[in-house]
Design a protein around this motif. Structure first.
Motif, PDB file in Angstrom:
ATOM      1  N   THR A  14       0.818  -1.211   0.000  1.00 15.60           N
ATOM      2  CA  THR A  14       0.000   0.000   0.000  1.00 15.60           C
ATOM      3  C   THR A  14       0.854   1.264   0.000  1.00 15.60           C
ATOM      4  O   THR A  14       0.583   2.211  -0.743  1.00 15.60           O
ATOM      5  CB  THR A  14      -0.934   0.020   1.224  1.00 15.60           C
ATOM      6  OG1 THR A  14      -1.790  -1.116   1.182  1.00 15.60           O
ATOM      7  CG2 THR A  14      -1.772   1.293   1.244  1.00 15.60           C
ATOM      8  N   PHE A  15       1.898   1.270   0.825  1.00 19.40           N
ATOM      9  CA  PHE A  15       2.643   2.504   1.033  1.00 19.40           C
ATOM     10  C   PHE A  15       3.932   2.614   0.226  1.00 19.40           C
ATOM     11  O   PHE A  15       4.572   3.667   0.238  1.00 19.40           O
ATOM     12  CB  PHE A  15       2.959   2.669   2.525  1.00 19.40           C
ATOM     13  CG  PHE A  15       1.764   3.044   3.338  1.00 19.40           C
ATOM     14  CD1 PHE A  15       1.222   4.314   3.266  1.00 19.40           C
ATOM     15  CD2 PHE A  15       1.147   2.121   4.170  1.00 19.40           C
ATOM     16  CE1 PHE A  15       0.115   4.662   4.009  1.00 19.40           C
ATOM     17  CE2 PHE A  15       0.038   2.462   4.928  1.00 19.40           C
ATOM     18  CZ  PHE A  15      -0.486   3.729   4.841  1.00 19.40           C
ATOM     19  N   THR A  16       4.328   1.569  -0.455  1.00 22.92           N
ATOM     20  CA  THR A  16       5.526   1.653  -1.292  1.00 22.92           C
ATOM     21  C   THR A  16       5.246   1.328  -2.749  1.00 22.92           C
ATOM     22  O   THR A  16       6.024   1.692  -3.622  1.00 22.92           O
ATOM     23  CB  THR A  16       6.632   0.701  -0.794  1.00 22.92           C
ATOM     24  OG1 THR A  16       6.227  -0.651  -1.008  1.00 22.92           O
ATOM     25  CG2 THR A  16       6.921   0.919   0.675  1.00 22.92           C
ATOM     26  N   GLY A  17       4.143   0.656  -3.037  1.00 23.10           N
ATOM     27  CA  GLY A  17       3.870   0.224  -4.394  1.00 23.10           C
ATOM     28  C   GLY A  17       4.718  -0.960  -4.820  1.00 23.10           C
ATOM     29  O   GLY A  17       4.728  -1.333  -5.992  1.00 23.10           O
ATOM     30  N   LEU A  26      14.964  -3.700  -1.573  1.00 28.60           N
ATOM     31  CA  LEU A  26      15.255  -2.318  -1.183  1.00 28.60           C
ATOM     32  C   LEU A  26      15.925  -2.272   0.183  1.00 28.60           C
ATOM     33  O   LEU A  26      16.890  -1.524   0.388  1.00 28.60           O
ATOM     34  CB  LEU A  26      13.963  -1.512  -1.170  1.00 28.60           C
ATOM     35  CG  LEU A  26      14.074  -0.043  -0.755  1.00 28.60           C
ATOM     36  CD1 LEU A  26      14.921   0.738  -1.753  1.00 28.60           C
ATOM     37  CD2 LEU A  26      12.682   0.587  -0.642  1.00 28.60           C
ATOM     38  N   VAL A  27      15.421  -3.072   1.125  1.00 26.25           N
ATOM     39  CA  VAL A  27      16.035  -3.140   2.463  1.00 26.25           C
ATOM     40  C   VAL A  27      17.479  -3.618   2.343  1.00 26.25           C
ATOM     41  O   VAL A  27      18.382  -3.106   3.030  1.00 26.25           O
ATOM     42  CB  VAL A  27      15.221  -4.059   3.388  1.00 26.25           C
ATOM     43  CG1 VAL A  27      15.937  -4.243   4.727  1.00 26.25           C
ATOM     44  CG2 VAL A  27      13.823  -3.491   3.610  1.00 26.25           C
ATOM     45  N   GLN A 244      15.680  10.929  -5.965  1.00 27.21           N
ATOM     46  CA  GLN A 244      16.462   9.717  -6.183  1.00 27.21           C
ATOM     47  C   GLN A 244      15.770   8.492  -5.578  1.00 27.21           C
ATOM     48  O   GLN A 244      15.712   7.418  -6.198  1.00 27.21           O
ATOM     49  CB  GLN A 244      17.861   9.884  -5.575  1.00 27.21           C
ATOM     50  CG  GLN A 244      18.731  10.908  -6.269  1.00 27.21           C
ATOM     51  CD  GLN A 244      19.206  10.423  -7.634  1.00 27.21           C
ATOM     52  OE1 GLN A 244      19.595   9.283  -7.799  1.00 27.21           O
ATOM     53  NE2 GLN A 244      19.173  11.311  -8.615  1.00 27.21           N
ATOM     54  N   ALA A 245      15.245   8.626  -4.376  1.00 25.62           N
ATOM     55  CA  ALA A 245      14.593   7.493  -3.718  1.00 25.62           C
ATOM     56  C   ALA A 245      13.306   7.110  -4.440  1.00 25.62           C
ATOM     57  O   ALA A 245      13.019   5.920  -4.635  1.00 25.62           O
ATOM     58  CB  ALA A 245      14.305   7.844  -2.260  1.00 25.62           C
ATOM     59  N   VAL A 246      12.522   8.097  -4.843  1.00 26.75           N
ATOM     60  CA  VAL A 246      11.281   7.802  -5.557  1.00 26.75           C
ATOM     61  C   VAL A 246      11.579   7.112  -6.883  1.00 26.75           C
ATOM     62  O   VAL A 246      10.894   6.155  -7.278  1.00 26.75           O
ATOM     63  CB  VAL A 246      10.469   9.095  -5.773  1.00 26.75           C
ATOM     64  CG1 VAL A 246       9.317   8.850  -6.740  1.00 26.75           C
ATOM     65  CG2 VAL A 246       9.946   9.620  -4.440  1.00 26.75           C
ATOM     66  N   ALA A 247      12.621   7.575  -7.595  1.00 22.44           N
ATOM     67  CA  ALA A 247      12.998   6.937  -8.853  1.00 22.44           C
ATOM     68  C   ALA A 247      13.454   5.499  -8.623  1.00 22.44           C
ATOM     69  O   ALA A 247      13.130   4.596  -9.397  1.00 22.44           O
ATOM     70  CB  ALA A 247      14.102   7.740  -9.534  1.00 22.44           C
ATOM     71  N   HIS A 248      14.217   5.299  -7.533  1.00 21.08           N
ATOM     72  CA  HIS A 248      14.681   3.951  -7.203  1.00 21.08           C
ATOM     73  C   HIS A 248      13.506   3.024  -6.926  1.00 21.08           C
ATOM     74  O   HIS A 248      13.485   1.867  -7.385  1.00 21.08           O
ATOM     75  CB  HIS A 248      15.603   4.017  -5.988  1.00 21.08           C
ATOM     76  CG  HIS A 248      16.288   2.719  -5.678  1.00 21.08           C
ATOM     77  ND1 HIS A 248      17.350   2.621  -4.821  1.00 21.08           N
ATOM     78  CD2 HIS A 248      16.063   1.452  -6.098  1.00 21.08           C
ATOM     79  CE1 HIS A 248      17.750   1.351  -4.742  1.00 21.08           C
ATOM     80  NE2 HIS A 248      16.971   0.626  -5.499  1.00 21.08           N
ATOM     81  N   MET A 249      12.501   3.505  -6.196  1.00 25.22           N
ATOM     82  CA  MET A 249      11.349   2.663  -5.893  1.00 25.22           C
ATOM     83  C   MET A 249      10.423   2.496  -7.087  1.00 25.22           C
ATOM     84  O   MET A 249       9.697   1.500  -7.190  1.00 25.22           O
ATOM     85  CB  MET A 249      10.585   3.244  -4.689  1.00 25.22           C
ATOM     86  CG  MET A 249      11.348   3.116  -3.381  1.00 25.22           C
ATOM     87  SD  MET A 249      10.388   3.612  -1.923  1.00 25.22           S
ATOM     88  CE  MET A 249      10.351   5.386  -2.135  1.00 25.22           C
ATOM     89  N   HIS A 250      10.436   3.462  -8.005  1.00 25.42           N
ATOM     90  CA  HIS A 250       9.607   3.343  -9.203  1.00 25.42           C
ATOM     91  C   HIS A 250      10.041   2.190 -10.086  1.00 25.42           C
ATOM     92  O   HIS A 250       9.195   1.475 -10.637  1.00 25.42           O
ATOM     93  CB  HIS A 250       9.676   4.654 -10.015  1.00 25.42           C
ATOM     94  CG  HIS A 250       9.241   4.497 -11.434  1.00 25.42           C
ATOM     95  ND1 HIS A 250       7.911   4.536 -11.815  1.00 25.42           N
ATOM     96  CD2 HIS A 250       9.945   4.302 -12.580  1.00 25.42           C
ATOM     97  CE1 HIS A 250       7.819   4.363 -13.120  1.00 25.42           C
ATOM     98  NE2 HIS A 250       9.034   4.220 -13.600  1.00 25.42           N
ATOM     99  N   PRO A 252      11.616  -0.949  -9.620  1.00 34.07           N
ATOM    100  CA  PRO A 252      11.122  -2.296  -9.335  1.00 34.07           C
ATOM    101  C   PRO A 252       9.593  -2.390  -9.339  1.00 34.07           C
ATOM    102  O   PRO A 252       9.031  -3.436  -9.662  1.00 34.07           O
ATOM    103  CB  PRO A 252      11.692  -2.613  -7.942  1.00 34.07           C
ATOM    104  CG  PRO A 252      12.048  -1.292  -7.356  1.00 34.07           C
ATOM    105  CD  PRO A 252      12.419  -0.410  -8.507  1.00 34.07           C
ATOM    106  N   ALA A 253       8.905  -1.297  -8.990  1.00 33.92           N
ATOM    107  CA  ALA A 253       7.437  -1.314  -9.058  1.00 33.92           C
ATOM    108  C   ALA A 253       6.983  -1.440 -10.509  1.00 33.92           C
ATOM    109  O   ALA A 253       5.977  -2.094 -10.798  1.00 33.92           O
ATOM    110  CB  ALA A 253       6.877  -0.050  -8.427  1.00 33.92           C
ATOM    111  N   GLN A 254       7.732  -0.828 -11.440  1.00 36.46           N
ATOM    112  CA  GLN A 254       7.391  -0.900 -12.848  1.00 36.46           C
ATOM    113  C   GLN A 254       7.597  -2.299 -13.411  1.00 36.46           C
ATOM    114  O   GLN A 254       6.839  -2.763 -14.256  1.00 36.46           O
ATOM    115  CB  GLN A 254       8.252   0.110 -13.632  1.00 36.46           C
ATOM    116  CG  GLN A 254       7.998   0.145 -15.128  1.00 36.46           C
ATOM    117  CD  GLN A 254       6.656   0.732 -15.499  1.00 36.46           C
ATOM    118  OE1 GLN A 254       6.019   1.406 -14.690  1.00 36.46           O
ATOM    119  NE2 GLN A 254       6.205   0.482 -16.701  1.00 36.46           N
TER     120      GLN A 254
END
Length: 256
Positions: A14-17, A26-27, A244-250, A252-254
């Motif tokens: 829910t909170f990371t996508g 990521l951890v 940078q963090a949002v791009a990094h999380m985007h 693997p979500a993609q």
């Protein structure tokens, strides 16, 4: 008092996508970059996975630190320390340039991120105090390749790109851009000139150019699901770390 949010699939997705296995990756990245150390002080009251989740929730929801504290059962000061310590660590992995003879198709554009820090942003065309963030996206996979350090939002896209490290990163790739990047060596649409209508092949080329470049606008829309990019309260390097963090999380979500 215990917190509400825990490292469980429901809260993580829910909170990371991110799927749970992607979040675990990521951890792992944060741990390898030194995020599991105490920094010489007392031990953290939250395990590393929950601290990474806290940072992800902060970026995703843009809640204040006072609002986040009861969700994780910690003090506001602890939330502040976690964000400051771990915020820079989920930075985007650098992508190597293509080898000679292997062409990649990338797309570059700028997006305005509203900021509060007046040393980072400027009054911009979106009628807000914003920073111009140049982002490079792989046109085939729609993954973020690179994101430049934010510049004042009243600067032209071409100027911001030239002043960043993006030209070096895109050295061996074909990069599509809009008309604001004319005379920069990038692939831009054909321009109409007075009394010289475009040829049919040029019109078709522009249509294909627009179709491919639309993917970077879709990427911006997905990245801005993280509300930190809609109103960034961070100061100094904070907006840069957030992008940078949002791009990094985007990424693997993609890929799922």
């Amino acid at each position: 008092m215990g917190g509400v949010l825990r490292v469980e699939p429901l809260w993580v997705e829910t909170f990371t996508g991110l799927r749970m296995r992607r979040f675990e990756g990521l951890v792992k990245v944060v741990r390898e970059r030194g995020g599991d150390g105490s920094g010489g002080g007392r031990p953290w009251c939250l395990p590393l996975a929950e601290r990474v989740l806290l940072v992800a929730v902060y970026y995703r929801t843009n809640l204040t630190m006072r609002q986040l504290a009861p969700l994780f059962g910690v003090s506001t000061a602890t939330v502040c320390r976690v964000v400051r310590r771990l915020g820079p660590l989920p930075a985007l992995e650098p992508v190597r340039s293509s080898a000679p003879g292997v062409e990649r198709l990338w797309s570059v554009d700028g997006t305005l991120v509203p900021v509060r820090d007046r040393t980072v942003g400027a009054s911009s065309r979106n009628y807000r105090f914003s920073a111009n963030v140049q982002v490079v996206v792989d046109a085939d996979t729609r993954l973020v390749v690179a994101a430049a350090r934010p510049a004042p939002g009243n600067r032209a896209d071409a100027h911001v790109r030239r002043a960043s490290d993006l030209p070096a990163r895109c050295a061996n790739a074909k990069v599509l851009a809009d008309g604001a990047h004319i005379n920069t060596g990038l692939a831009v649409p054909h321009r109409r000139r007075p009394g010289r209508p475009l040829l049919r092949a040029q019109e078709e080329g522009n249509a294909e150019h627009r179709r491919v470049r639309a993917r970077i606008e879709h990427t911006f829309a997905r990245m801005k699901n993280d509300k930190i990019l809609r109103d960034c309260r961070q100061k100094g390097d904070g907006p840069h770390h957030a992008v940078q963090a949002v791009a990094h999380m985007h990424n693997p979500a993609q890929t799922g």
